[in-house]
Design an enzyme around this catalytic site. Structure first.
Site, PDB file in Angstrom:
ATOM      1  CG  ASP A 177     110.086  79.942  44.253  1.00 19.65           C
ATOM      2  OD1 ASP A 177     108.951  79.923  43.736  1.00 19.65           O
ATOM      3  OD2 ASP A 177     110.631  78.912  44.722  1.00 19.65           O
ATOM      4  CG  ASP A 215     104.164  78.871  42.539  1.00 17.98           C
ATOM      5  OD1 ASP A 215     105.245  78.314  42.289  1.00 17.98           O
ATOM      6  OD2 ASP A 215     103.070  78.452  42.121  1.00 17.98           O
TER       7      ASP A 215
END
Length: 262
Positions: A210, A212
């Site tokens: 992902d 952040d």
């Protein structure tokens, strides 16, 4: 410690990996630091014996700030392991490090607190050299495995290790990214430094799951545990392929200089 190695290489990682080793046996290693996260699974990749420990336990029941890091590393040392790979799910702090890519970091920043992070609490004192946290030669093996599998991989980068189990605030995340750091994770410290104290060569392989939350201009929503787990599960076969290629490759020989007692 065993007179002959039970395993030559170790892996800390997710609980799905060891099911794909050949002729797996589970062994319980007693350590001065209590039990390991789970029994150690011993199997083979080709002719090489591999020892695997799921960091978070067999059912992911252990949070990152309470992992028995010292027991896990001590057990691998006791089994005769020389080289250790640490695959890990991680977040990106930079727009050019996209989810789905891999990072083989060369630097580490510790932002944890209260973890048992050394084997040398006294009366024996040892100050380990840690300027370069990851073994250069083992990093090259990990990089070559990623490239051979055709995955995007970043050669080098700094991983900042946060305490967890919570994720970072947007302000914290912006600060980490503003330092130029690439990766955020919750388990690389003290795993890496304990391996160094024990004389084990260590390399991390970070799968980016992902962006952040504080990544400037990205508009990313707050990351959730469910999304991270789902992304890792969707990419676990790629992680396994990279690991199997690395485990079957020629590896560095000989342990590093260890602290007293190892």
């Amino acid at each position: 410690m065993a007179e002959a190695p039970v395993a030559e290489v170790g892996v800390f990682g997710g609980s799905g990996f060891y099911r794909f080793l050949d002729d797996v046996t589970e062994v319980t290693v007693e350590t001065p630091h209590g039990p390991t996260s789970a029994p150690v699974a011993i199997g083979r990749v080709g002719e090489r014996r591999v020892a695997f420990i799921p960091r978070h336990g067999a059912h992911h029941e252990l949070p990152p700030h309470l992992l028995p890091y010292r027991a896990n590393v001590w057990a691998l040392h006791a089994l005769g392991v020389t080289n250790v790979f640490g695959p890990c799910a991680s977040g990106s702090l930079q727009p050019h490090v996209a989810p789905g890519s891999f990072v083989v970091p060369d630097q580490l920043v510790d932002r944890t607190s209260g973890r048992a992070d050394t084997f040398f609490d006294g009366p024996t004192v040892h100050h380990v050299a840690f300027a370069d946290p990851y073994d250069h030669d083992l990093r090259q093996v990990a990089l070559a495995a990623c490239r051979a599998e055709g995955v995007e991989v970043h050669d080098g980068g700094t991983v900042v290790v946060v305490q967890g189990p919570r994720f970072s605030t947007r302000a914290e995340s912006r600060w980490y990214g503003g330092q130029g750091w690439e990766v955020i994770n919750m388990t690389q410290h003290p795993e890496a430094v304990l391996c160094r104290e024990a004389g084990l060569r260590y390399a991390a392989i970070a799968l980016i799951t992902d962006f952040d939350a504080g990544l400037e201009g990205s508009g990313v929503p707050a990351v959730t545990q469910e999304e991270v787990f789902a992304f890792f599960e969707a990419n676990v076969d790629t992680v396994r392929r990279v690991l199997f290629r690395a485990l079957a490759a020629p590896l560095p020989t000989g342990r590093l200089e260890a602290g007293p007692g190892f």
